[in-house]
Design a protein around this motif. Structure first.
Motif, PDB file in Angstrom:
ATOM      1  N   LEU A   7      32.463  76.415 -14.226  1.00 26.39           N
ATOM      2  CA  LEU A   7      32.372  76.769 -15.073  1.00 26.39           C
ATOM      3  C   LEU A   7      31.679  74.863 -15.037  1.00 26.39           C
ATOM      4  O   LEU A   7      30.341  74.745 -14.700  1.00 26.39           O
ATOM      5  N   ILE A   8      32.862  74.469 -15.108  1.00 23.46           N
ATOM      6  CA  ILE A   8      33.206  73.000 -15.194  1.00 23.46           C
ATOM      7  C   ILE A   8      32.104  72.193 -14.429  1.00 23.46           C
ATOM      8  O   ILE A   8      31.409  71.106 -14.011  1.00 23.46           O
ATOM      9  N   VAL A   9      32.251  72.719 -12.788  1.00 24.95           N
ATOM     10  CA  VAL A   9      31.586  72.316 -11.604  1.00 24.95           C
ATOM     11  C   VAL A   9      29.922  72.508 -11.466  1.00 24.95           C
ATOM     12  O   VAL A   9      28.986  72.098 -11.761  1.00 24.95           O
ATOM     13  N   GLY A  10      29.535  73.974 -12.484  1.00 23.62           N
ATOM     14  CA  GLY A  10      28.388  74.262 -12.994  1.00 23.62           C
ATOM     15  C   GLY A  10      27.693  72.765 -13.928  1.00 23.62           C
ATOM     16  O   GLY A  10      26.479  72.142 -13.494  1.00 23.62           O
ATOM     17  N   VAL A  11      28.593  72.438 -14.721  1.00 26.09           N
ATOM     18  CA  VAL A  11      27.827  71.054 -15.407  1.00 26.09           C
ATOM     19  C   VAL A  11      27.874  70.090 -14.912  1.00 26.09           C
ATOM     20  O   VAL A  11      26.814  69.297 -15.268  1.00 26.09           O
ATOM     21  N   VAL A  12      29.028  69.338 -14.089  1.00 32.44           N
ATOM     22  CA  VAL A  12      28.890  68.323 -13.091  1.00 32.44           C
ATOM     23  C   VAL A  12      27.614  68.605 -12.573  1.00 32.44           C
ATOM     24  O   VAL A  12      26.820  67.182 -12.033  1.00 32.44           O
ATOM     25  N   VAL A  13      27.089  69.683 -11.569  1.00 36.66           N
ATOM     26  CA  VAL A  13      26.297  69.885 -10.319  1.00 36.66           C
ATOM     27  C   VAL A  13      24.666  69.756 -11.758  1.00 36.66           C
ATOM     28  O   VAL A  13      23.941  68.915 -11.199  1.00 36.66           O
ATOM     29  N   GLY A  14      24.844  70.135 -12.866  1.00 33.67           N
ATOM     30  CA  GLY A  14      23.828  69.676 -13.512  1.00 33.67           C
ATOM     31  C   GLY A  14      23.291  68.230 -14.140  1.00 33.67           C
ATOM     32  O   GLY A  14      22.422  68.201 -13.912  1.00 33.67           O
ATOM     33  N   VAL A  15      24.708  67.569 -13.943  1.00 36.87           N
ATOM     34  CA  VAL A  15      24.307  66.359 -14.472  1.00 36.87           C
ATOM     35  C   VAL A  15      23.925  65.772 -13.987  1.00 36.87           C
ATOM     36  O   VAL A  15      23.550  65.291 -14.220  1.00 36.87           O
ATOM     37  N   PHE A  16      24.214  65.398 -12.366  1.00 34.59           N
ATOM     38  CA  PHE A  16      23.492  65.026 -11.059  1.00 34.59           C
ATOM     39  C   PHE A  16      22.268  65.357 -10.456  1.00 34.59           C
ATOM     40  O   PHE A  16      21.115  64.887 -10.615  1.00 34.59           O
ATOM     41  N   VAL A  17      21.944  67.051 -10.586  1.00 33.84           N
ATOM     42  CA  VAL A  17      20.847  67.043 -10.602  1.00 33.84           C
ATOM     43  C   VAL A  17      19.974  67.355 -11.080  1.00 33.84           C
ATOM     44  O   VAL A  17      18.425  66.915 -10.635  1.00 33.84           O
ATOM     45  N   LYS A  18      20.144  67.933 -12.297  1.00 33.97           N
ATOM     46  CA  LYS A  18      19.218  67.427 -13.425  1.00 33.97           C
ATOM     47  C   LYS A  18      17.404  67.880 -13.743  1.00 33.97           C
ATOM     48  O   LYS A  18      16.843  67.981 -12.871  1.00 33.97           O
ATOM     49  N   PRO A  19      17.947  69.223 -13.508  1.00 37.29           N
ATOM     50  CA  PRO A  19      17.418  70.686 -13.107  1.00 37.29           C
ATOM     51  C   PRO A  19      15.593  70.625 -13.985  1.00 37.29           C
ATOM     52  O   PRO A  19      16.178  69.947 -15.307  1.00 37.29           O
ATOM     53  N   ASP A  20      14.680  71.108 -14.478  1.00 39.27           N
ATOM     54  CA  ASP A  20      13.450  71.311 -15.173  1.00 39.27           C
ATOM     55  C   ASP A  20      14.101  72.097 -15.846  1.00 39.27           C
ATOM     56  O   ASP A  20      13.098  73.204 -15.196  1.00 39.27           O
ATOM     57  N   ILE A  21      14.017  72.772 -16.964  1.00 38.81           N
ATOM     58  CA  ILE A  21      14.104  73.561 -17.303  1.00 38.81           C
ATOM     59  C   ILE A  21      12.800  74.102 -18.624  1.00 38.81           C
ATOM     60  O   ILE A  21      12.350  73.124 -18.937  1.00 38.81           O
ATOM     61  N   PRO A  22      12.707  75.383 -18.391  1.00 36.24           N
ATOM     62  CA  PRO A  22      10.869  75.563 -18.755  1.00 36.24           C
ATOM     63  C   PRO A  22      10.929  75.298 -19.995  1.00 36.24           C
ATOM     64  O   PRO A  22      11.454  75.504 -21.072  1.00 36.24           O
ATOM     65  N   VAL A  23       9.294  75.061 -20.433  1.00 34.31           N
ATOM     66  CA  VAL A  23       9.077  74.704 -21.417  1.00 34.31           C
ATOM     67  C   VAL A  23       9.420  75.767 -23.256  1.00 34.31           C
ATOM     68  O   VAL A  23       9.785  75.666 -24.097  1.00 34.31           O
ATOM     69  N   VAL A  24       9.467  77.223 -22.795  1.00 34.57           N
ATOM     70  CA  VAL A  24       9.374  78.366 -23.547  1.00 34.57           C
ATOM     71  C   VAL A  24      10.931  78.417 -23.465  1.00 34.57           C
ATOM     72  O   VAL A  24      11.252  78.700 -24.772  1.00 34.57           O
ATOM     73  N   LEU A  25      11.787  77.811 -22.023  1.00 30.30           N
ATOM     74  CA  LEU A  25      13.692  77.733 -23.187  1.00 30.30           C
ATOM     75  C   LEU A  25      13.595  76.830 -23.916  1.00 30.30           C
ATOM     76  O   LEU A  25      15.147  76.699 -24.156  1.00 30.30           O
ATOM     77  N   GLN A  26      12.828  75.160 -23.330  1.00 28.28           N
ATOM     78  CA  GLN A  26      13.700  74.503 -24.256  1.00 28.28           C
ATOM     79  C   GLN A  26      13.908  74.320 -25.777  1.00 28.28           C
ATOM     80  O   GLN A  26      15.216  73.376 -26.302  1.00 28.28           O
ATOM     81  N   PRO A  27      13.751  74.895 -26.760  1.00 28.32           N
ATOM     82  CA  PRO A  27      14.029  75.301 -27.336  1.00 28.32           C
ATOM     83  C   PRO A  27      15.423  75.301 -28.266  1.00 28.32           C
ATOM     84  O   PRO A  27      16.126  75.209 -29.125  1.00 28.32           O
ATOM     85  N   TYR A  28      15.668  76.570 -27.035  1.00 24.30           N
ATOM     86  CA  TYR A  28      17.237  77.236 -27.539  1.00 24.30           C
ATOM     87  C   TYR A  28      18.138  76.871 -26.401  1.00 24.30           C
ATOM     88  O   TYR A  28      19.309  76.883 -26.565  1.00 24.30           O
ATOM     89  N   LEU A  29      18.230  75.552 -25.731  1.00 24.15           N
ATOM     90  CA  LEU A  29      18.361  75.328 -24.655  1.00 24.15           C
ATOM     91  C   LEU A  29      20.267  74.192 -25.803  1.00 24.15           C
ATOM     92  O   LEU A  29      21.217  74.387 -25.319  1.00 24.15           O
ATOM     93  N   PRO A  30      19.539  74.001 -27.420  1.00 24.39           N
ATOM     94  CA  PRO A  30      20.626  72.998 -27.577  1.00 24.39           C
ATOM     95  C   PRO A  30      21.638  74.460 -28.231  1.00 24.39           C
ATOM     96  O   PRO A  30      22.641  74.105 -28.668  1.00 24.39           O
ATOM     97  N   ILE A  31      20.929  75.609 -28.250  1.00 23.16           N
ATOM     98  CA  ILE A  31      22.231  76.381 -28.989  1.00 23.16           C
ATOM     99  C   ILE A  31      22.662  77.121 -28.261  1.00 23.16           C
ATOM    100  O   ILE A  31      24.001  77.462 -28.521  1.00 23.16           O
ATOM    101  N   MET A  32      22.204  77.399 -26.692  1.00 30.97           N
ATOM    102  CA  MET A  32      23.138  77.452 -25.906  1.00 30.97           C
ATOM    103  C   MET A  32      24.065  76.897 -25.069  1.00 30.97           C
ATOM    104  O   MET A  32      25.361  77.351 -24.927  1.00 30.97           O
ATOM    105  N   VAL A  33      23.309  75.581 -25.226  1.00 31.94           N
ATOM    106  CA  VAL A  33      25.564  74.244 -24.822  1.00 31.94           C
ATOM    107  C   VAL A  33      25.732  74.634 -26.192  1.00 31.94           C
ATOM    108  O   VAL A  33      27.334  74.622 -25.827  1.00 31.94           O
ATOM    109  N   VAL A  34      26.089  74.790 -27.165  1.00 33.82           N
ATOM    110  CA  VAL A  34      26.189  75.427 -28.186  1.00 33.82           C
ATOM    111  C   VAL A  34      27.357  75.608 -28.478  1.00 33.82           C
ATOM    112  O   VAL A  34      28.599  76.203 -28.145  1.00 33.82           O
ATOM    113  N   ALA A  35      27.029  77.363 -27.532  1.00 29.63           N
ATOM    114  CA  ALA A  35      27.199  78.580 -27.482  1.00 29.63           C
ATOM    115  C   ALA A  35      28.173  78.653 -26.410  1.00 29.63           C
ATOM    116  O   ALA A  35      29.291  79.058 -25.938  1.00 29.63           O
ATOM    117  N   ALA A  36      28.016  77.678 -25.313  1.00 30.74           N
ATOM    118  CA  ALA A  36      28.787  77.732 -24.760  1.00 30.74           C
ATOM    119  C   ALA A  36      30.069  77.109 -24.399  1.00 30.74           C
ATOM    120  O   ALA A  36      31.053  76.960 -24.040  1.00 30.74           O
TER     121      ALA A  36
END
Length: 110
Positions: A7-36
Motif C-alpha cells: 500500500l505504501i509503495v502504491g501511494v508513493v508511485v501514485g504521487v509521482f506518476v499522477k494517474p488520470d482519474i476518470p471523471v465518473v470516479l472523481q466525486p468518490y475519490l475523497p471518500i475512497m482515500v478517507v476509507a483507505a
C-alpha cells in the motif's frame, strides 16, 4: 506486513506518476482515500496490539473503500449525496482519530 508495504509503495508511485482519474470516479475519490486511511490506521493499531493479520487488512481495506463508495453512490442516486458523503466522512474521521489516539497511547506507553 507485505500488504502495508504494498500500500505504501502504491501511494508513493501514485504521487509521482499522477494517474488520470476518470471523471465518473472523481466525486468518490475523497471518500475512497478517507476509507483507505481508516483501514490503514486500523491495521497500524492492530499491529501495535499484536493482532494484525494480512488477510483481515486486505479484506477490510477493500470492504471499507467499497462500502463508503456505495453509500455515497446511493446518496447521489437518492439526491442526498452531499449529506451522506458528510456522514461517511464524519464516521470515518471519528474512527481515524480513535485509531490515532490508540496508536499514540501505545507509542508513549512504551
Amino acid at each position: 506486513m507485505a500488504a502495508v508495504l504494498g500500500l505504501i509503495v502504491g501511494v508513493v508511485v501514485g504521487v509521482f506518476v499522477k494517474p488520470d482519474i476518470p471523471v465518473v470516479l472523481q466525486p468518490y475519490l475523497p471518500i475512497m482515500v478517507v476509507a483507505a486511511l481508516d483501514a490503514l490506521l486500523g491495521a497500524a493499531r492492530a499491529y501495535f496490539e499484536r493482532s494484525f493479520h494480512d488477510r483481515v487488512f486486505v479484506i477490510s481495506f477493500f470492504a471499507n473503500v467499497l462500502t463508503a463508495t456505495l453509500l455515497v453512490f446511493l446518496g447521489n442516486q437518492l439526491g442526498v449525496g452531499s449529506q451522506l458523503q458528510t456522514a461517511v466522512i464524519v464516521v470515518l474521521g471519528i474512527r481515524i482519530f480513535s485509531n490515532v489516539s490508540s496508536i499514540r497511547r501505545f507509542i508513549f506507553r512504551g
